[in-house]
Design a protein around this motif. Structure first.
Motif, PDB file in Angstrom:
ATOM      1  N   PHE A 132       0.826  -1.213   0.000  1.00 18.75           N
ATOM      2  CA  PHE A 132       0.000   0.000   0.000  1.00 18.75           C
ATOM      3  C   PHE A 132       0.861   1.264   0.000  1.00 18.75           C
ATOM      4  O   PHE A 132       0.524   2.253  -0.633  1.00 18.75           O
ATOM      5  CB  PHE A 132      -0.939   0.020   1.218  1.00 18.75           C
ATOM      6  CG  PHE A 132      -2.041  -1.007   1.169  1.00 18.75           C
ATOM      7  CD1 PHE A 132      -2.768  -1.211  -0.004  1.00 18.75           C
ATOM      8  CD2 PHE A 132      -2.373  -1.765   2.281  1.00 18.75           C
ATOM      9  CE1 PHE A 132      -3.789  -2.152  -0.056  1.00 18.75           C
ATOM     10  CE2 PHE A 132      -3.398  -2.706   2.233  1.00 18.75           C
ATOM     11  CZ  PHE A 132      -4.103  -2.899   1.062  1.00 18.75           C
ATOM     12  N   LEU A 133       1.979   1.193   0.713  1.00 21.81           N
ATOM     13  CA  LEU A 133       2.871   2.358   0.801  1.00 21.81           C
ATOM     14  C   LEU A 133       3.386   2.778  -0.572  1.00 21.81           C
ATOM     15  O   LEU A 133       3.642   3.961  -0.807  1.00 21.81           O
ATOM     16  CB  LEU A 133       4.063   2.010   1.703  1.00 21.81           C
ATOM     17  CG  LEU A 133       4.016   2.466   3.149  1.00 21.81           C
ATOM     18  CD1 LEU A 133       5.220   1.943   3.900  1.00 21.81           C
ATOM     19  CD2 LEU A 133       3.959   3.980   3.252  1.00 21.81           C
ATOM     20  N   PHE A 134       3.561   1.804  -1.467  1.00 18.98           N
ATOM     21  CA  PHE A 134       4.147   2.122  -2.775  1.00 18.98           C
ATOM     22  C   PHE A 134       3.104   2.252  -3.889  1.00 18.98           C
ATOM     23  O   PHE A 134       3.455   2.249  -5.065  1.00 18.98           O
ATOM     24  CB  PHE A 134       5.223   1.079  -3.126  1.00 18.98           C
ATOM     25  CG  PHE A 134       6.437   1.226  -2.255  1.00 18.98           C
ATOM     26  CD1 PHE A 134       7.386   2.198  -2.530  1.00 18.98           C
ATOM     27  CD2 PHE A 134       6.612   0.423  -1.142  1.00 18.98           C
ATOM     28  CE1 PHE A 134       8.495   2.365  -1.709  1.00 18.98           C
ATOM     29  CE2 PHE A 134       7.712   0.577  -0.305  1.00 18.98           C
ATOM     30  CZ  PHE A 134       8.661   1.548  -0.596  1.00 18.98           C
ATOM     31  N   ILE A 135       1.852   2.398  -3.511  1.00 17.64           N
ATOM     32  CA  ILE A 135       0.791   2.593  -4.510  1.00 17.64           C
ATOM     33  C   ILE A 135       1.064   3.791  -5.434  1.00 17.64           C
ATOM     34  O   ILE A 135       0.782   3.701  -6.633  1.00 17.64           O
ATOM     35  CB  ILE A 135      -0.587   2.704  -3.817  1.00 17.64           C
ATOM     36  CG1 ILE A 135      -1.057   1.310  -3.410  1.00 17.64           C
ATOM     37  CG2 ILE A 135      -1.624   3.325  -4.753  1.00 17.64           C
ATOM     38  CD1 ILE A 135      -2.347   1.294  -2.658  1.00 17.64           C
ATOM     39  N   PRO A 136       1.636   4.901  -4.909  1.00 18.69           N
ATOM     40  CA  PRO A 136       1.912   6.018  -5.831  1.00 18.69           C
ATOM     41  C   PRO A 136       2.768   5.609  -7.042  1.00 18.69           C
ATOM     42  O   PRO A 136       2.699   6.246  -8.083  1.00 18.69           O
ATOM     43  CB  PRO A 136       2.656   7.027  -4.950  1.00 18.69           C
ATOM     44  CG  PRO A 136       2.134   6.754  -3.584  1.00 18.69           C
ATOM     45  CD  PRO A 136       1.910   5.283  -3.519  1.00 18.69           C
ATOM     46  N   VAL A 137       3.544   4.538  -6.917  1.00 19.79           N
ATOM     47  CA  VAL A 137       4.367   4.068  -8.042  1.00 19.79           C
ATOM     48  C   VAL A 137       3.455   3.427  -9.103  1.00 19.79           C
ATOM     49  O   VAL A 137       3.519   3.778 -10.275  1.00 19.79           O
ATOM     50  CB  VAL A 137       5.440   3.045  -7.569  1.00 19.79           C
ATOM     51  CG1 VAL A 137       6.268   2.536  -8.747  1.00 19.79           C
ATOM     52  CG2 VAL A 137       6.322   3.659  -6.497  1.00 19.79           C
ATOM     53  N   THR A 138       2.607   2.515  -8.694  1.00 20.20           N
ATOM     54  CA  THR A 138       1.605   1.897  -9.576  1.00 20.20           C
ATOM     55  C   THR A 138       0.427   1.397  -8.752  1.00 20.20           C
ATOM     56  O   THR A 138       0.631   0.780  -7.688  1.00 20.20           O
ATOM     57  CB  THR A 138       2.183   0.727 -10.416  1.00 20.20           C
ATOM     58  OG1 THR A 138       1.099  -0.012 -10.972  1.00 20.20           O
ATOM     59  CG2 THR A 138       3.049  -0.216  -9.622  1.00 20.20           C
ATOM     60  N   ASN A 139      -0.775   1.657  -9.245  1.00 18.89           N
ATOM     61  CA  ASN A 139      -1.947   1.255  -8.440  1.00 18.89           C
ATOM     62  C   ASN A 139      -2.195  -0.256  -8.484  1.00 18.89           C
ATOM     63  O   ASN A 139      -3.069  -0.756  -7.791  1.00 18.89           O
ATOM     64  CB  ASN A 139      -3.195   2.049  -8.835  1.00 18.89           C
ATOM     65  CG  ASN A 139      -3.672   1.732 -10.228  1.00 18.89           C
ATOM     66  OD1 ASN A 139      -2.989   1.042 -10.996  1.00 18.89           O
ATOM     67  ND2 ASN A 139      -4.839   2.257 -10.581  1.00 18.89           N
ATOM     68  N   GLN A 140      -1.404  -0.996  -9.290  1.00 18.94           N
ATOM     69  CA  GLN A 140      -1.525  -2.458  -9.279  1.00 18.94           C
ATOM     70  C   GLN A 140      -1.083  -3.003  -7.910  1.00 18.94           C
ATOM     71  O   GLN A 140      -1.473  -4.108  -7.516  1.00 18.94           O
ATOM     72  CB  GLN A 140      -0.662  -3.101 -10.384  1.00 18.94           C
ATOM     73  CG  GLN A 140      -1.003  -2.637 -11.790  1.00 18.94           C
ATOM     74  CD  GLN A 140      -2.434  -2.962 -12.217  1.00 18.94           C
ATOM     75  OE1 GLN A 140      -2.965  -4.005 -11.888  1.00 18.94           O
ATOM     76  NE2 GLN A 140      -3.062  -2.041 -12.944  1.00 18.94           N
ATOM     77  N   LEU A 141      -0.258  -2.214  -7.213  1.00 18.59           N
ATOM     78  CA  LEU A 141       0.199  -2.648  -5.883  1.00 18.59           C
ATOM     79  C   LEU A 141      -0.963  -2.695  -4.886  1.00 18.59           C
ATOM     80  O   LEU A 141      -0.893  -3.394  -3.872  1.00 18.59           O
ATOM     81  CB  LEU A 141       1.305  -1.724  -5.364  1.00 18.59           C
ATOM     82  CG  LEU A 141       2.668  -1.908  -6.039  1.00 18.59           C
ATOM     83  CD1 LEU A 141       3.640  -0.836  -5.591  1.00 18.59           C
ATOM     84  CD2 LEU A 141       3.241  -3.283  -5.729  1.00 18.59           C
ATOM     85  N   TYR A 142      -2.012  -1.955  -5.179  1.00 19.54           N
ATOM     86  CA  TYR A 142      -3.219  -2.001  -4.336  1.00 19.54           C
ATOM     87  C   TYR A 142      -3.784  -3.427  -4.333  1.00 19.54           C
ATOM     88  O   TYR A 142      -4.196  -3.943  -3.295  1.00 19.54           O
ATOM     89  CB  TYR A 142      -4.258  -1.012  -4.854  1.00 19.54           C
ATOM     90  CG  TYR A 142      -5.558  -1.025  -4.084  1.00 19.54           C
ATOM     91  CD1 TYR A 142      -5.712  -0.271  -2.919  1.00 19.54           C
ATOM     92  CD2 TYR A 142      -6.653  -1.794  -4.513  1.00 19.54           C
ATOM     93  CE1 TYR A 142      -6.904  -0.281  -2.211  1.00 19.54           C
ATOM     94  CE2 TYR A 142      -7.843  -1.810  -3.806  1.00 19.54           C
ATOM     95  CZ  TYR A 142      -7.964  -1.054  -2.658  1.00 19.54           C
ATOM     96  OH  TYR A 142      -9.140  -1.076  -1.949  1.00 19.54           O
ATOM     97  N   VAL A 143      -3.757  -4.039  -5.508  1.00 21.03           N
ATOM     98  CA  VAL A 143      -4.276  -5.409  -5.635  1.00 21.03           C
ATOM     99  C   VAL A 143      -3.430  -6.357  -4.784  1.00 21.03           C
ATOM    100  O   VAL A 143      -3.960  -7.159  -4.002  1.00 21.03           O
ATOM    101  CB  VAL A 143      -4.270  -5.856  -7.120  1.00 21.03           C
ATOM    102  CG1 VAL A 143      -4.763  -7.289  -7.250  1.00 21.03           C
ATOM    103  CG2 VAL A 143      -5.105  -4.919  -7.965  1.00 21.03           C
ATOM    104  N   LEU A 144      -2.106  -6.230  -4.930  1.00 21.09           N
ATOM    105  CA  LEU A 144      -1.213  -7.091  -4.137  1.00 21.09           C
ATOM    106  C   LEU A 144      -1.417  -6.871  -2.636  1.00 21.09           C
ATOM    107  O   LEU A 144      -1.419  -7.815  -1.850  1.00 21.09           O
ATOM    108  CB  LEU A 144       0.248  -6.822  -4.511  1.00 21.09           C
ATOM    109  CG  LEU A 144       0.710  -7.344  -5.869  1.00 21.09           C
ATOM    110  CD1 LEU A 144       2.157  -6.939  -6.135  1.00 21.09           C
ATOM    111  CD2 LEU A 144       0.596  -8.870  -5.923  1.00 21.09           C
ATOM    112  N   GLY A 145      -1.586  -5.604  -2.259  1.00 21.60           N
ATOM    113  CA  GLY A 145      -1.821  -5.269  -0.848  1.00 21.60           C
ATOM    114  C   GLY A 145      -3.092  -5.909  -0.329  1.00 21.60           C
ATOM    115  O   GLY A 145      -3.111  -6.513   0.746  1.00 21.60           O
TER     116      GLY A 145
END
Lengths: 91, 218
Positions: free
Chosen positions: B184-197
């Motif tokens: 979640f912390l690195f969502i600003p890089v890519t919102n696909q990380l939201y899914v992983l989170g």
């Protein structure tokens, strides 16, 4: 030195001692197995009888303490509580 | 304008579903901890019950707001656009604050803070951090990660001490919850990380349920 047992642990130890003897134990044997003073054991047994976890039976061989269905349920619940406690490091 | 949605559109609804399952698990754990507290009257179980109950509330609020934003379930929430934005912002604030409060309670299991006043000060700081910060999203996940590092450390230590499958499951579940905060912390890089989170958080809660099921099958 082991820590002082809680009331719940004492109840568990008494019930487990009875269960280990196939659900039926002589008071003198229970006194030895539960590692309690006579007064404390008497008091705990009265409470357990009141809560219907054990019952007393007398026959020609003497007096016995028997574990009831309620007592067995308590033992199962206690084991679950202990497993839950240990898994979260709450001990 | 504030950003409320971080999920990629294809994931809309799936996150709510994952969080709904997590919410139920949190409620089950809160209920069981409270039940043990009633039997034993030991404060640590009450603390744990509160921790999971706050997770339940936090997830409930997030699900409600997300579903409203994604699918406009209540079509006439308010007629005023600024008021709608305010309601969303207030809801997300409440979600963040309650989630951190839940973590604060679990933190108290990991680290014994005997003085209640210290907890009150921390709770006020959490309120300030989640309400007044310029970048509430990052601050929230950073603080959550910080709490989870300590909590995970506690469960890891417990796992090494007990060496039981149950303690391993709990340690692993909190590792996944910690990992989710990093995603979640690195969502600003890519919102696909939201899914992983979200997936990581979901599996974290699922493992907590697995532990509970294993215990109850005994």
């Amino acid at each position: 030195m082991s820590a002082r047992r809680t009331k719940l642990e004492i109840i568990h130890d008494i019930l487990r001692a009875i269960q280990e003897k196939n659900g039926k134990i002589k008071p003198t044997h229970l006194l030895y197995k539960s590692n309690l003073s006579y007064q404390k054991m008497k008091q705990s047994l009265e409470e357990l009888v009141e809560k219907q976890m054990v019952r007393e039976e007398k026959n020609k061989h003497g007096a016995y303490i028997l574990i009831t269905e309620q007592g067995l349920k308590f033992l199962q619940e206690y084991r679950r509580m202990k497993a839950f406690t240990e898994s979260f490091g709450l001990t | 304008m504030a950003t409320f949605v971080f999920s990629p559109p294809w994931f809309w609804g799936f996150d709510a579903l994952f969080e709904f399952v997590s919410l139920i698990i949190a409620l089950v754990l809160a209920y069981y901890s409270h039940r043990i507290f009633r039997v034993t009257e030991q404060k640590k179980y009450k603390i744990m019950a509160y921790g999971f109950f706050f997770f339940f509330l936090a997830l409930f609020i997030k699900i409600a707001i997300n579903l409203q934003i994604y699918f406009h379930i209540i079509s006439s929430l308010t007629s005023s656009f600024p008021l709608t934005l305010f309601l969303y912002a207030a809801g997300y604030f409440l979600h963040r604050f309650l989630f951190l409060l839940g973590l604060l309670y679990l933190f108290n299991i990991a680290v014994n803070i005997p003085d209640r006043r210290a907890n009150i000060v921390i709770a006020v700081l959490l309120f300030v951090a989640t309400f007044f910060s310029n970048n509430v999203f990052l601050i929230f996940h950073f603080v959550a990660a910080l709490f989870l590092i300590i909590i995970f450390w506690h469960f890891m230590h417990n796992c090494q001490e007990k060496k039981t499958p149950a303690s391993e499951i709990v340690a692993l579940s909190f590792f996944l919850l910690l990992l989710s905060q990093f995603f979640f912390l690195f969502i600003p890089v890519t919102n696909q990380l939201y899914v992983l989170g979200e997936v990581s958080q979901f599996f974290g809660f699922l493992l907590l349920l697995l532990n509970h099921v294993v215990i109850f099958k005994k």
